[in-house]
Design a protein around this motif. Structure first.
Motif, PDB file in Angstrom:
ATOM      1  N   GLY A  34       9.045 -68.455  34.874  1.00 24.48           N
ATOM      2  CA  GLY A  34       9.690 -67.247  34.380  1.00 24.48           C
ATOM      3  C   GLY A  34       9.626 -66.159  35.439  1.00 24.48           C
ATOM      4  N   ARG A  35      10.152 -64.982  35.084  1.00 21.10           N
ATOM      5  CA  ARG A  35      10.187 -63.858  36.029  1.00 21.10           C
ATOM      6  C   ARG A  35       9.465 -62.659  35.437  1.00 21.10           C
ATOM      7  N   VAL A  36       9.052 -61.767  36.324  1.00 19.30           N
ATOM      8  CA  VAL A  36       8.465 -60.493  35.921  1.00 19.30           C
ATOM      9  C   VAL A  36       9.162 -59.411  36.729  1.00 19.30           C
ATOM     10  N   VAL A  37       9.684 -58.396  36.031  1.00 16.75           N
ATOM     11  CA  VAL A  37      10.419 -57.320  36.695  1.00 16.75           C
ATOM     12  C   VAL A  37       9.890 -55.955  36.271  1.00 16.75           C
ATOM     13  N   CYS A  38      10.252 -54.952  37.050  1.00 16.94           N
ATOM     14  CA  CYS A  38       9.930 -53.562  36.756  1.00 16.94           C
ATOM     15  C   CYS A  38      11.212 -52.840  36.355  1.00 16.94           C
ATOM     16  N   ASP A  39      11.245 -52.339  35.132  1.00 14.44           N
ATOM     17  CA  ASP A  39      12.355 -51.534  34.636  1.00 14.44           C
ATOM     18  C   ASP A  39      11.970 -50.076  34.917  1.00 14.44           C
ATOM     19  N   VAL A  40      12.318 -49.592  36.087  1.00 12.25           N
ATOM     20  CA  VAL A  40      11.860 -48.301  36.594  1.00 12.25           C
ATOM     21  C   VAL A  40      12.196 -47.148  35.646  1.00 12.25           C
ATOM     22  N   CYS A  41      13.429 -47.130  35.130  1.00 11.07           N
ATOM     23  CA  CYS A  41      13.850 -46.024  34.264  1.00 11.07           C
ATOM     24  C   CYS A  41      13.566 -46.281  32.785  1.00 11.07           C
ATOM     25  N   GLY A  42      13.063 -47.471  32.449  1.00 11.00           N
ATOM     26  CA  GLY A  42      12.740 -47.765  31.059  1.00 11.00           C
ATOM     27  C   GLY A  42      13.956 -47.785  30.153  1.00 11.00           C
ATOM     28  N   ASP A  43      15.129 -48.111  30.708  1.00  7.30           N
ATOM     29  CA  ASP A  43      16.368 -48.081  29.927  1.00  7.30           C
ATOM     30  C   ASP A  43      16.791 -49.459  29.421  1.00  7.30           C
ATOM     31  N   SER A  44      15.956 -50.454  29.596  1.00  2.00           N
ATOM     32  CA  SER A  44      16.211 -51.823  29.124  1.00  2.00           C
ATOM     33  C   SER A  44      17.481 -52.451  29.689  1.00  2.00           C
ATOM     34  N   SER A  45      17.922 -51.969  30.830  1.00  2.74           N
ATOM     35  CA  SER A  45      19.053 -52.596  31.505  1.00  2.74           C
ATOM     36  C   SER A  45      18.729 -52.692  32.992  1.00  2.74           C
ATOM     37  N   VAL A  46      19.252 -53.719  33.617  1.00  2.00           N
ATOM     38  CA  VAL A  46      18.977 -53.935  35.032  1.00  2.00           C
ATOM     39  C   VAL A  46      19.919 -53.080  35.859  1.00  2.00           C
ATOM     40  N   GLY A  47      19.335 -52.261  36.690  1.00  2.00           N
ATOM     41  CA  GLY A  47      20.122 -51.400  37.567  1.00  2.00           C
ATOM     42  C   GLY A  47      19.604 -51.468  38.982  1.00  2.00           C
ATOM     43  N   PRO A  48      20.227 -50.728  39.877  1.00  2.00           N
ATOM     44  CA  PRO A  48      19.821 -50.778  41.287  1.00  2.00           C
ATOM     45  C   PRO A  48      18.409 -50.236  41.530  1.00  2.00           C
ATOM     46  N   GLU A  49      17.894 -49.447  40.601  1.00  3.15           N
ATOM     47  CA  GLU A  49      16.549 -48.891  40.765  1.00  3.15           C
ATOM     48  C   GLU A  49      15.455 -49.878  40.357  1.00  3.15           C
ATOM     49  N   ASP A  50      15.811 -50.909  39.599  1.00  5.63           N
ATOM     50  CA  ASP A  50      14.838 -51.890  39.112  1.00  5.63           C
ATOM     51  C   ASP A  50      14.529 -52.923  40.191  1.00  5.63           C
ATOM     52  N   HIS A  51      13.352 -53.533  40.092  1.00  2.00           N
ATOM     53  CA  HIS A  51      12.957 -54.519  41.103  1.00  2.00           C
ATOM     54  C   HIS A  51      12.016 -55.561  40.507  1.00  2.00           C
ATOM     55  N   ILE A  52      11.902 -56.665  41.211  1.00  2.00           N
ATOM     56  CA  ILE A  52      10.976 -57.718  40.790  1.00  2.00           C
ATOM     57  C   ILE A  52       9.552 -57.258  41.078  1.00  2.00           C
ATOM     58  N   LEU A  53       8.598 -57.897  40.424  1.00  2.00           N
ATOM     59  CA  LEU A  53       7.191 -57.584  40.668  1.00  2.00           C
ATOM     60  C   LEU A  53       6.510 -58.781  41.314  1.00  2.00           C
ATOM     61  N   GLU A  54       6.227 -58.665  42.579  1.00  2.00           N
ATOM     62  CA  GLU A  54       5.488 -59.705  43.290  1.00  2.00           C
ATOM     63  C   GLU A  54       4.007 -59.530  42.991  1.00  2.00           C
ATOM     64  N   GLY A  55       3.289 -60.614  42.748  1.00  2.00           N
ATOM     65  CA  GLY A  55       1.850 -60.559  42.510  1.00  2.00           C
ATOM     66  C   GLY A  55       1.457 -60.264  41.082  1.00  2.00           C
ATOM     67  N   ALA A  56       2.420 -60.191  40.158  1.00  2.00           N
ATOM     68  CA  ALA A  56       2.084 -59.973  38.752  1.00  2.00           C
ATOM     69  C   ALA A  56       1.400 -61.233  38.209  1.00  2.00           C
TER      70      ALA A  56
END
Length: 148
Positions: A34-56
């Protein structure tokens, strides 16, 4: 006489091993990822500000068909993907599993989203197949100004 006894013993063990491989337990291989990501703006949608989390860190707990409980620990790679894989006898294969995020080491993205507490699932795949767990999402502890 003693050498004859050892020779018979070796022959008997070889026969048992041959029967085990031919008639007995066949190997089974399974994989969970599976994947782990960071939703930077907390808007529950993937945008250019969001990124994957390495080392989670992610924990995967599985119960086998024989009732054994197996606990795995995995960390995400540079693509934000974690993987757990196992090869075992068919009779001991995974039956049901629980995957849950443990921690994010990214200092700005450590709050776990409410929908990312864990996922239970049955593992019904034949040998050589994998199960994909839905993405776990962390959110920023404080929203950047560009999100407001």
């Amino acid at each position: 006489m003693e050498a004859l006894g050892k020779k018979k013993l070796k022959g008997g063990i070889s026969l048992i091993l041959l029967m085990f491989f031919v008639f007995g337990a066949s190997a089974w291989t399974g994989e969970i990822h599976g994947r782990v990501v960071c939703d930077v703006c907390g808007d529950s949608s993937v945008g250019p500000e969001d990124h994957i989390l390495e080392g989670a860190e992610v924990a995967v707990l599985c119960i086998t068909k024989s009732g054994e409980v197996l606990n795995y620990q995995a960390f995400t790679d540079s693509r934000g993907v974690y993987t757990v894989a196992e090869t075992m006898p068919e009779s001991d294969r995974w039956d049901a599993c629980l995957a849950r995020p443990i921690s994010s080491f990214h200092e700005h993205c450590t709050d776990l989203s409410k929908g990312s507490l864990g996922v239970k699932f049955n593992y019904n795949h034949p040998s050589g197949y994998s199960h994909t767990v839905r993405t776990f999402v962390y959110q920023s502890s404080s929203l950047p100004t560009y999100c407001i």
